[in-house]
Design an enzyme around this catalytic site. Structure first.
Site, PDB file in Angstrom:
ATOM      1  N   SER A 112     -96.654 -32.959 -51.945  1.00 43.04           N
ATOM      2  CA  SER A 112     -95.828 -32.891 -50.747  1.00 43.04           C
ATOM      3  C   SER A 112     -95.997 -31.518 -50.133  1.00 43.04           C
ATOM      4  CB  SER A 112     -94.354 -33.132 -51.095  1.00 43.04           C
ATOM      5  OG  SER A 112     -93.541 -33.062 -49.941  1.00 43.04           O
TER       6      SER A 112
ATOM      7  N   HIS B 275     -95.423 -24.365 -41.630  1.00 42.46           N
ATOM      8  CA  HIS B 275     -94.756 -23.765 -40.478  1.00 42.46           C
ATOM      9  C   HIS B 275     -95.619 -22.619 -39.937  1.00 42.46           C
ATOM     10  CE1 HIS B 275     -90.999 -25.940 -40.984  1.00 42.46           C
ATOM     11  NE2 HIS B 275     -91.005 -25.645 -42.272  1.00 42.46           N
TER      12      HIS B 275
ATOM     13  N   HIS C  68     -96.166 -32.047 -41.732  1.00 42.62           N
ATOM     14  CA  HIS C  68     -95.697 -32.481 -43.045  1.00 42.62           C
ATOM     15  C   HIS C  68     -96.615 -33.588 -43.542  1.00 42.62           C
ATOM     16  CE1 HIS C  68     -93.492 -35.845 -45.096  1.00 42.62           C
ATOM     17  NE2 HIS C  68     -93.259 -34.873 -45.955  1.00 42.62           N
TER      18      HIS C  68
ATOM     19  N   VAL D 247     -98.091 -37.681 -50.357  1.00 43.56           N
ATOM     20  CA  VAL D 247     -98.629 -38.874 -50.998  1.00 43.56           C
ATOM     21  C   VAL D 247     -98.060 -38.919 -52.406  1.00 43.56           C
ATOM     22  CG1 VAL D 247    -100.717 -39.211 -49.630  1.00 43.56           C
ATOM     23  CG2 VAL D 247    -100.765 -37.593 -51.533  1.00 43.56           C
TER      24      VAL D 247
ATOM     25  N   HIS E 188    -103.245 -38.784 -33.874  1.00 42.11           N
ATOM     26  CA  HIS E 188    -103.095 -40.233 -34.047  1.00 42.11           C
ATOM     27  C   HIS E 188    -104.435 -40.941 -34.178  1.00 42.11           C
ATOM     28  CE1 HIS E 188     -98.780 -41.085 -33.852  1.00 42.11           C
ATOM     29  NE2 HIS E 188     -98.698 -39.962 -33.143  1.00 42.11           N
TER      30      HIS E 188
ATOM     31  N   HIS F 138     -78.262 -38.962 -35.145  1.00 44.08           N
ATOM     32  CA  HIS F 138     -77.160 -38.246 -34.486  1.00 44.08           C
ATOM     33  C   HIS F 138     -77.629 -37.466 -33.267  1.00 44.08           C
ATOM     34  CE1 HIS F 138     -78.981 -35.397 -37.276  1.00 44.08           C
ATOM     35  NE2 HIS F 138     -78.424 -34.397 -36.613  1.00 44.08           N
TER      36      HIS F 138
ATOM     37  N   GLY G 178     -83.155 -34.037 -60.614  1.00 44.30           N
ATOM     38  CA  GLY G 178     -83.172 -32.786 -61.354  1.00 44.30           C
ATOM     39  C   GLY G 178     -84.435 -31.982 -61.202  1.00 44.30           C
ATOM     40  N   GLY G 179     -85.116 -32.135 -60.066  1.00 43.39           N
ATOM     41  CA  GLY G 179     -86.335 -31.370 -59.818  1.00 43.39           C
ATOM     42  C   GLY G 179     -86.032 -29.901 -59.564  1.00 43.39           C
ATOM     43  N   ARG G 180     -87.084 -29.126 -59.401  1.00 41.69           N
ATOM     44  CA  ARG G 180     -86.934 -27.687 -59.159  1.00 41.69           C
ATOM     45  C   ARG G 180     -86.449 -27.455 -57.733  1.00 41.69           C
ATOM     46  NH1 ARG G 180     -88.437 -23.035 -61.539  1.00 41.69           N
ATOM     47  NH2 ARG G 180     -89.059 -21.251 -60.261  1.00 41.69           N
TER      48      ARG G 180
END
Length: 308
Positions: free
Chosen positions: A95, A99, A109, A112, A149, A179, A262-264
């Site tokens: 992942s 920026h 972003h 996979v 695209h 929102h 519970g990941g980092r």
């Protein structure tokens, strides 16, 4: 058997993909390199987080690999698959969120991933792939969006004429701030729960998405990162980054899964931009270059458009 998951092959590909993407981004930046943080998870598994900060081109870039195990799938992973609640699991993926420093270069972003829910009470294991990539410009250029695209469509083409349209629509629907009543950016691809093609073809499609990310993104950054800008453009970039934060903390399933499993925490929240500006009830002046962005924050067929 084609439907028998090869977990080690998936991990080997993901580690190589992380290496490839980091190398490509370092080459574009030309100044900074990625710092690597290897981490382990008490319940099982771990990962390696790579972060590039304060580069010449990239203000912050994070590229994560993780492979984690757990005794119970978290709610974010079973919301669409309630029949799997309570099963043990293994999840692995790459992942990333990039920026750039220049407001004319878009944020991007990609992700996979592969999940497998353990066998339970005589039931077989259930596995699936997911992922995609999406683009978030602040000052949009139609040629950049076309390129993004077109690469996405070409990546999908070998798997069926309808695949690009289906996963583009899913991306538009997923990366939508309800929102705000606007899309997070100009979309791309998003897919999840992919297993109907069998393991080999589904894995091939995940690789096609992962392999095409740099083909889609790097040429855009190379075109835009030297564009002159002033404080007005920088302040607008910082303001719009706030929308990125809103989506990731309110809606993003990957963020929720990482925190619930519970990941980092530092690795999960590396997707957030290093600097953000918040303003109350602000809107761009009609006809300004900032207002052009808001014309883009709706789902559309980007490949058929001549101009924004």
């Amino acid at each position: 058997m084609a439907d028998t998951p090869d977990r080690e092959a998936v991990e080997s590909y993901l580690l190589g993909l992380q290496d490839h993407i980091c190398s490509a981004l370092e080459q574009v930046d030309g100044q900074a390199t990625f710092f690597q943080d290897d981490w382990k998870r008490e319940e099982g598994g771990g990962g390696r987080t790579r972060v590039l900060s304060n580069g010449a081109v990239f203000e912050q870039a994070g590229v994560n690999f993780s492979r984690v195990r757990g005794t119970r799938l978290p709610p974010s992973a079973t919301a669409a698959r309630p029949e799997l609640a309570g099963r043990g699991f293994e999840a692995m993926g790459v992942s990333l969120v990039i920026h750039p420093r220049n407001p004319y270069a878009p944020t991007s972003h990609a992700n996979v991933r592969f999940f497998i829910a353990d066998a339970d009470d005589g039931r077989d294991p259930v596995w699936w792939f997911g992922g995609g990539f999406d683009l978030t410009p602040y000052y949009p250029f139609i040629e950049d969006i076309h390129h993004w695209h077109q690469v996405a469509k070409d990546a999908c083409a070998p798997f069926g004429d309808e695949v690009y349209d289906r996963y583009k629509q899913w991306c538009d629907d997923y990366f939508y701030l309800k929102h705000r009543q606007e899309t997070r950016g100009v979309g791309g691809l998003f897919f999840d729960d992919l297993n109907e093609w069998g393991f080999d073809k589904s894995f091939e499609f995940m690789r096609a998405v992962g392999d095409n990310y740099t083909k889609a993104y790097v040429p855009i950054v190379e075109r835009r990162h030297e564009t002159p800008y002033e404080d007005r453009q920088r302040q607008f970039q910082l303001y719009r980054r706030g929308r990125y934060v809103e989506f990731n903390l309110v809606y993003d399933r990957g963020t929720l899964f990482g925190l619930q499993s519970g990941g980092r925490t530092e690795s999960i929240l590396m997707s957030l931009p290093p600097l953000v500006s918040w303003q109350y009830s602000w809107a761009p002046e009609p006809g300004s270059e900032e207002a052009r962005l808001y014309d883009c924050l709706k789902a559309r067929d980007w490949l058929s458009l001549e101009a924004i």
